[in-house]
Enzyme design. Structure first.
Site, short mmCIF file in Angstrom:
data_model
loop_
_atom_site.label_atom_id
_atom_site.label_comp_id
_atom_site.label_asym_id
_atom_site.label_seq_id
_atom_site.Cartn_x
_atom_site.Cartn_y
_atom_site.Cartn_z
N CYS A 34 29.37 -11.34 -54.00
CA CYS A 34 28.36 -12.28 -54.50
C CYS A 34 28.66 -12.58 -55.96
CB CYS A 34 26.95 -11.75 -54.27
SG CYS A 34 26.54 -10.24 -55.15
N ASN B 75 27.07 -8.81 -58.11
CA ASN B 75 27.27 -7.51 -57.44
C ASN B 75 26.16 -6.50 -57.78
OD1 ASN B 75 29.76 -4.80 -57.37
ND2 ASN B 75 28.64 -5.69 -55.67
N ASP C 20 20.32 -16.52 -53.72
CA ASP C 20 20.35 -15.53 -54.80
C ASP C 20 18.92 -15.22 -55.23
OD1 ASP C 20 20.77 -13.99 -57.00
OD2 ASP C 20 22.43 -15.20 -57.74
N CYS D 153 22.74 -7.47 -56.47
CA CYS D 153 21.65 -7.76 -55.53
C CYS D 153 22.16 -7.90 -54.09
CB CYS D 153 20.91 -9.04 -55.94
SG CYS D 153 20.06 -8.88 -57.52
N ARG D 154 22.80 -9.03 -53.81
CA ARG D 154 23.12 -9.33 -52.41
C ARG D 154 24.29 -8.53 -51.84
NH1 ARG D 154 24.02 -15.43 -53.33
NH2 ARG D 154 24.73 -14.49 -55.29
N SER D 155 25.41 -8.47 -52.57
CA SER D 155 26.56 -7.75 -51.98
C SER D 155 26.33 -6.24 -51.87
CB SER D 155 27.88 -8.09 -52.70
OG SER D 155 27.82 -7.87 -54.07
P1 4NP Z 1 23.76 -11.22 -57.01
O1 4NP Z 1 22.60 -11.73 -58.00
O2 4NP Z 1 24.87 -12.22 -57.11
O3 4NP Z 1 23.10 -11.24 -55.67
O4 4NP Z 1 24.13 -9.85 -57.49
C1 4NP Z 1 22.84 -11.97 -59.37
C2 4NP Z 1 22.49 -11.02 -60.28
C3 4NP Z 1 22.69 -11.26 -61.63
C4 4NP Z 1 23.27 -12.44 -62.05
C5 4NP Z 1 23.66 -13.37 -61.12
C6 4NP Z 1 23.44 -13.14 -59.78
N1 4NP Z 1 23.44 -12.71 -63.43
O5 4NP Z 1 23.93 -13.80 -63.78
O6 4NP Z 1 23.13 -11.87 -64.25
#
Ligand code: 4NP
Length: 146
Positions: free
Chosen positions: A8, A11, A117, A13-15
């Protein structure tokens, strides 16, 4: 042994959820598949999953507190049989980096949904929705790729 990498953006939240749900399913079904997770971005490298992601995993009986974010790298494209992007943008970013063995997680489910997201837009409720969507896709993925 087959190796799958969930990717994702952050890394955190989703992955991590996809990786942990897959690992749990693999272990419960005695399958020989290795899974890992990574992000296309580097903002959270070394960090544990976001607290809402940890909370929702806990609600469903999975502990992800020990996972640490890392950024995807070129080695991953050869070390893993398949990279699985959580949304269209993740897939496009991986292709731009030269990855050829990439699919979108939602392609395993009818309607080919992106896994939204939850980090930017929603409170805890978003995590519950995302968890259930990831779980449905991951089970289909593992059943197909095992
Ligand atoms: P993820 O969510 O891609 O599901 O881990 C996010 C968490 C943090 C950020 C972007 C996406 N960020 O830009 O900080």
């Amino acid at each position: 042994m087959k190796k799958l990498l969930f990717v994702c953006l952050g890394n955190i939240c989703r992955s991590p959820l996809a990786e942990a749900i897959a690992r749990d399913y693999i272990s419960k079904n005695n399958l020989d598949i290795i899974v890992d997770g990574a992000g296309t971005g580097d903002w959270h490298v070394g960090n544990a999953p976001y607290h809402y992601a940890q909370q929702v995993a806990q609600e469903f009986g999975i502990d992800i507190s020990n996972l640490k974010a890392r950024q995807v790298n070129q080695n991953d494209f050869t070390q893993f049989d398949l990279l699985i992007g959580l949304d269209e943008k993740n897939v496009a970013d991986l292709k731009n980096l030269g990855c050829k063995n990439v699919v979108k997680l939602g392609n395993y489910l009818e309607g080919n949904p992106d896994i939204p997201d939850p980090y930017f837009y929603e409170g805890y409720e978003g995590y519950d929705k995302v968890y259930k969507l990831i779980e449905q896709c991951v089970i289909k993925l593992i059943e197909k790729e095992k």
